[in-house]
Design a protein around this motif. Sequence first.
Motif, short mmCIF file in Angstrom:
data_model
loop_
_atom_site.label_atom_id
_atom_site.label_comp_id
_atom_site.label_asym_id
_atom_site.label_seq_id
_atom_site.Cartn_x
_atom_site.Cartn_y
_atom_site.Cartn_z
N ILE A 65 42.12 -21.07 50.90
CA ILE A 65 42.84 -20.54 49.74
C ILE A 65 42.82 -21.55 48.60
O ILE A 65 42.71 -21.19 47.42
CB ILE A 65 44.28 -20.17 50.14
N THR A 66 42.93 -22.82 48.93
CA THR A 66 42.85 -23.87 47.91
C THR A 66 41.48 -23.87 47.22
O THR A 66 41.38 -23.98 46.00
CB THR A 66 43.14 -25.24 48.53
N ILE A 67 40.43 -23.71 48.03
CA ILE A 67 39.09 -23.65 47.46
C ILE A 67 38.93 -22.40 46.61
O ILE A 67 38.23 -22.41 45.58
CB ILE A 67 38.04 -23.68 48.58
N ALA A 68 39.59 -21.31 47.00
CA ALA A 68 39.43 -20.03 46.31
C ALA A 68 39.84 -20.09 44.85
O ALA A 68 39.19 -19.49 43.99
CB ALA A 68 40.23 -18.95 47.04
N VAL A 69 40.92 -20.81 44.53
CA VAL A 69 41.37 -20.84 43.14
C VAL A 69 40.36 -21.56 42.26
O VAL A 69 40.12 -21.16 41.11
CB VAL A 69 42.77 -21.50 43.04
N PHE A 70 39.73 -22.60 42.78
CA PHE A 70 38.73 -23.32 41.99
C PHE A 70 37.40 -22.56 41.97
O PHE A 70 36.64 -22.66 40.99
CB PHE A 70 38.54 -24.73 42.55
N LEU A 71 37.11 -21.79 43.03
CA LEU A 71 35.96 -20.90 43.00
C LEU A 71 36.12 -19.86 41.90
O LEU A 71 35.19 -19.59 41.13
CB LEU A 71 35.80 -20.22 44.35
#
Length: 207
Positions: A103-109
């Motif tokens: 989920i943390t990676i998702a926001v920057f993706l």
Amino acid sequence: MAEDTTADETTDEVQETEPEPEAVTPAVEDDGDSVVDLAQQPIVVDWIKYVSSLFAFLAVGLGLFTLLMDVVDPDTIGISEGGPDFADTIVSQLILLTPVLAITIAVFLGAFLGWKLETDDTTTFLAAGLSALVGLVVFWVLGTILGTVFSNFSLEFGDLLINSIVAGIAAAVTAIGGVWASRNLAPATLGSSSDITGESAATPADD
């Protein structure tokens, strides 16, 4: 003689008052370089708004993940303990942290796709959301399978799949928030995706 004396006194007074403005000037110049003044520059304020919005969407995604996991019952995490062991505890904690990392990676993706993807907002939202959802499912399922191979856990694949899809929904919302932030709050120095989209849309018309 009286006139000469008066003229001398006037000259002395002028000479005494002339140095005063020079002593005040440096203090005024130093105030312009203060941290507060620099922090109020438009470019600094724009970056603060943009980065803060990304972390805000990340908080929303993690909160949504927690709420959804409570609904589907967090006890059915997809693995059942087969024997107490320190290594098994580490593996189980890593498995549980996998969706948080995704989920943390998702926001920057989402922020990256919102900035670079030359499509309309709806298409970009869809691409970011589905990519985050499917990516989290693959990440969590494969990570859990590999983690349970060398541990004393038995895999409950059905529960794992349900939990990964639920977590993927939270990741999708987070990624969409990242797209929105890049499309609406990105600083001018980063470049506007709407400008990029507009240029790409105008190119065929010019031809």
